[in-house]
Write a protein that holds these residues in place. Structure first.
Motif, PDB file in Angstrom:
ATOM      1  N   UNK A  70       6.335 -37.143 -23.024  1.00  0.00           N
ATOM      2  CA  UNK A  70       5.493 -37.548 -23.684  1.00  0.00           C
ATOM      3  C   UNK A  70       5.422 -39.447 -23.698  1.00  0.00           C
ATOM      4  N   UNK A  71       5.503 -40.060 -22.541  1.00  0.00           N
ATOM      5  CA  UNK A  71       5.681 -41.343 -22.526  1.00  0.00           C
ATOM      6  C   UNK A  71       4.510 -42.149 -22.805  1.00  0.00           C
ATOM      7  N   UNK A  72       3.432 -41.875 -22.112  1.00  0.00           N
ATOM      8  CA  UNK A  72       2.233 -42.641 -22.389  1.00  0.00           C
ATOM      9  C   UNK A  72       0.900 -41.483 -22.621  1.00  0.00           C
ATOM     10  N   UNK A  73       1.190 -40.241 -23.344  1.00  0.00           N
ATOM     11  CA  UNK A  73       0.298 -39.531 -23.702  1.00  0.00           C
ATOM     12  C   UNK A  73      -0.294 -39.617 -25.167  1.00  0.00           C
ATOM     13  N   UNK A  74      -1.314 -39.722 -25.475  1.00  0.00           N
ATOM     14  CA  UNK A  74      -1.961 -39.695 -26.985  1.00  0.00           C
ATOM     15  C   UNK A  74      -1.420 -38.715 -27.738  1.00  0.00           C
ATOM     16  N   UNK A  75      -1.197 -38.926 -29.016  1.00  0.00           N
ATOM     17  CA  UNK A  75      -0.801 -37.863 -29.935  1.00  0.00           C
ATOM     18  C   UNK A  75      -1.733 -36.753 -29.939  1.00  0.00           C
ATOM     19  N   UNK A  76      -1.475 -35.563 -30.515  1.00  0.00           N
ATOM     20  CA  UNK A  76      -1.985 -34.361 -30.479  1.00  0.00           C
ATOM     21  C   UNK A  76      -2.799 -33.933 -29.275  1.00  0.00           C
ATOM     22  N   UNK A  77      -2.096 -33.964 -28.089  1.00  0.00           N
ATOM     23  CA  UNK A  77      -2.286 -33.621 -26.955  1.00  0.00           C
ATOM     24  C   UNK A  77      -1.766 -32.534 -26.616  1.00  0.00           C
ATOM     25  N   UNK A  78      -2.444 -31.436 -25.998  1.00  0.00           N
ATOM     26  CA  UNK A  78      -1.985 -30.378 -25.757  1.00  0.00           C
ATOM     27  C   UNK A  78      -0.777 -30.464 -24.764  1.00  0.00           C
ATOM     28  N   UNK A  79       0.223 -29.751 -24.702  1.00  0.00           N
ATOM     29  CA  UNK A  79       1.454 -29.919 -23.803  1.00  0.00           C
ATOM     30  C   UNK A  79       1.951 -28.723 -23.429  1.00  0.00           C
ATOM     31  N   UNK A  80       2.423 -28.275 -22.242  1.00  0.00           N
ATOM     32  CA  UNK A  80       3.159 -27.298 -21.794  1.00  0.00           C
ATOM     33  C   UNK A  80       4.592 -27.314 -22.265  1.00  0.00           C
ATOM     34  N   UNK A  81       4.953 -26.178 -22.709  1.00  0.00           N
ATOM     35  CA  UNK A  81       6.175 -25.697 -23.401  1.00  0.00           C
ATOM     36  C   UNK A  81       7.327 -25.971 -22.304  1.00  0.00           C
ATOM     37  N   UNK A 135       5.776 -13.606 -15.671  1.00  0.00           N
ATOM     38  CA  UNK A 135       6.006 -13.560 -16.979  1.00  0.00           C
ATOM     39  C   UNK A 135       5.990 -14.969 -17.689  1.00  0.00           C
ATOM     40  N   UNK A 136       6.836 -15.463 -17.125  1.00  0.00           N
ATOM     41  CA  UNK A 136       7.104 -17.055 -17.724  1.00  0.00           C
ATOM     42  C   UNK A 136       5.979 -17.869 -17.593  1.00  0.00           C
ATOM     43  N   UNK A 137       5.234 -17.693 -16.709  1.00  0.00           N
ATOM     44  CA  UNK A 137       4.114 -18.593 -16.205  1.00  0.00           C
ATOM     45  C   UNK A 137       3.043 -18.195 -17.247  1.00  0.00           C
ATOM     46  N   UNK A 138       3.085 -16.632 -17.400  1.00  0.00           N
ATOM     47  CA  UNK A 138       1.885 -16.207 -18.390  1.00  0.00           C
ATOM     48  C   UNK A 138       2.167 -16.599 -19.881  1.00  0.00           C
ATOM     49  N   UNK A 139       3.523 -16.612 -20.346  1.00  0.00           N
ATOM     50  CA  UNK A 139       3.975 -16.850 -21.661  1.00  0.00           C
ATOM     51  C   UNK A 139       3.517 -18.416 -21.934  1.00  0.00           C
ATOM     52  N   UNK A 140       3.886 -19.258 -20.966  1.00  0.00           N
ATOM     53  CA  UNK A 140       4.217 -20.708 -21.176  1.00  0.00           C
ATOM     54  C   UNK A 140       2.918 -21.330 -20.782  1.00  0.00           C
ATOM     55  N   UNK A 141       1.852 -20.912 -20.272  1.00  0.00           N
ATOM     56  CA  UNK A 141       0.646 -21.370 -19.814  1.00  0.00           C
ATOM     57  C   UNK A 141      -0.089 -22.012 -21.050  1.00  0.00           C
ATOM     58  N   UNK A 142      -0.715 -23.115 -20.878  1.00  0.00           N
ATOM     59  CA  UNK A 142      -1.718 -23.810 -21.953  1.00  0.00           C
ATOM     60  C   UNK A 142      -2.594 -24.200 -21.184  1.00  0.00           C
ATOM     61  N   UNK A 143      -3.846 -23.896 -21.451  1.00  0.00           N
ATOM     62  CA  UNK A 143      -5.259 -24.229 -21.039  1.00  0.00           C
ATOM     63  C   UNK A 143      -5.405 -25.680 -21.272  1.00  0.00           C
TER      64      UNK A 143
END
Length: 114
Positions: free
Chosen positions: A58-69, A43-51
């Motif tokens: 967020x160390x070296x990820x560009x802004x407005x990148x999709x991230x998992x909760x 259930x938690x995997x289904x709720x928190x999954x982001x394609x």
């Protein structure tokens, strides 16, 4: 993601509850309860999954990148710890029931209600 993870959760819950209801052994009931609680991981995997989501740091990820909760990941870890504690407590109760009453059958243990 779709509805598939939630159908899996429902199926695992039904299987675990069926095992709890039909079991004649405390250890088997505890294992079935573990199966029911394991459905919460799916259930938690289904709720928190982001394609296409990145790891939630967020160390070296560009802004407005999709991230998992990260909250969902923390809840899953907490769920593992709670399941381990509940399992240990229930198994210790089953050991004491076997020592004191000589049986692990829940129907026979109900006769000892005082």
């Amino acid at each position: 993601m779709g509805i598939f993870p939630f159908l899996v959760v429902a199926w695992v819950v039904v299987v675990g509850l069926y095992g709890i209801v039909t079991s004649r052994d405390l250890i088997n009931q505890i294992v079935c309860l573990i199966v029911v609680q394991s459905s919460t991981y799916v259930l938690l995997l289904g709720v928190g999954y982001v394609t296409g989501g990145a790891a939630p740091y967020f160390f070296d990820i560009p802004l407005h990148t999709k991230a998992v909760d990260p909250v969902v990941q923390a809840l899953a870890l907490t769920d593992v710890v709670v399941e381990a504690a509940v399992t240990a407590l229930l198994l210790s109760f089953a050991i004491q029931a076997q020592k004191r009453f000589g049986t692990l059958d829940p129907h026979e243990l109900s006769e000892f209600k005082g």
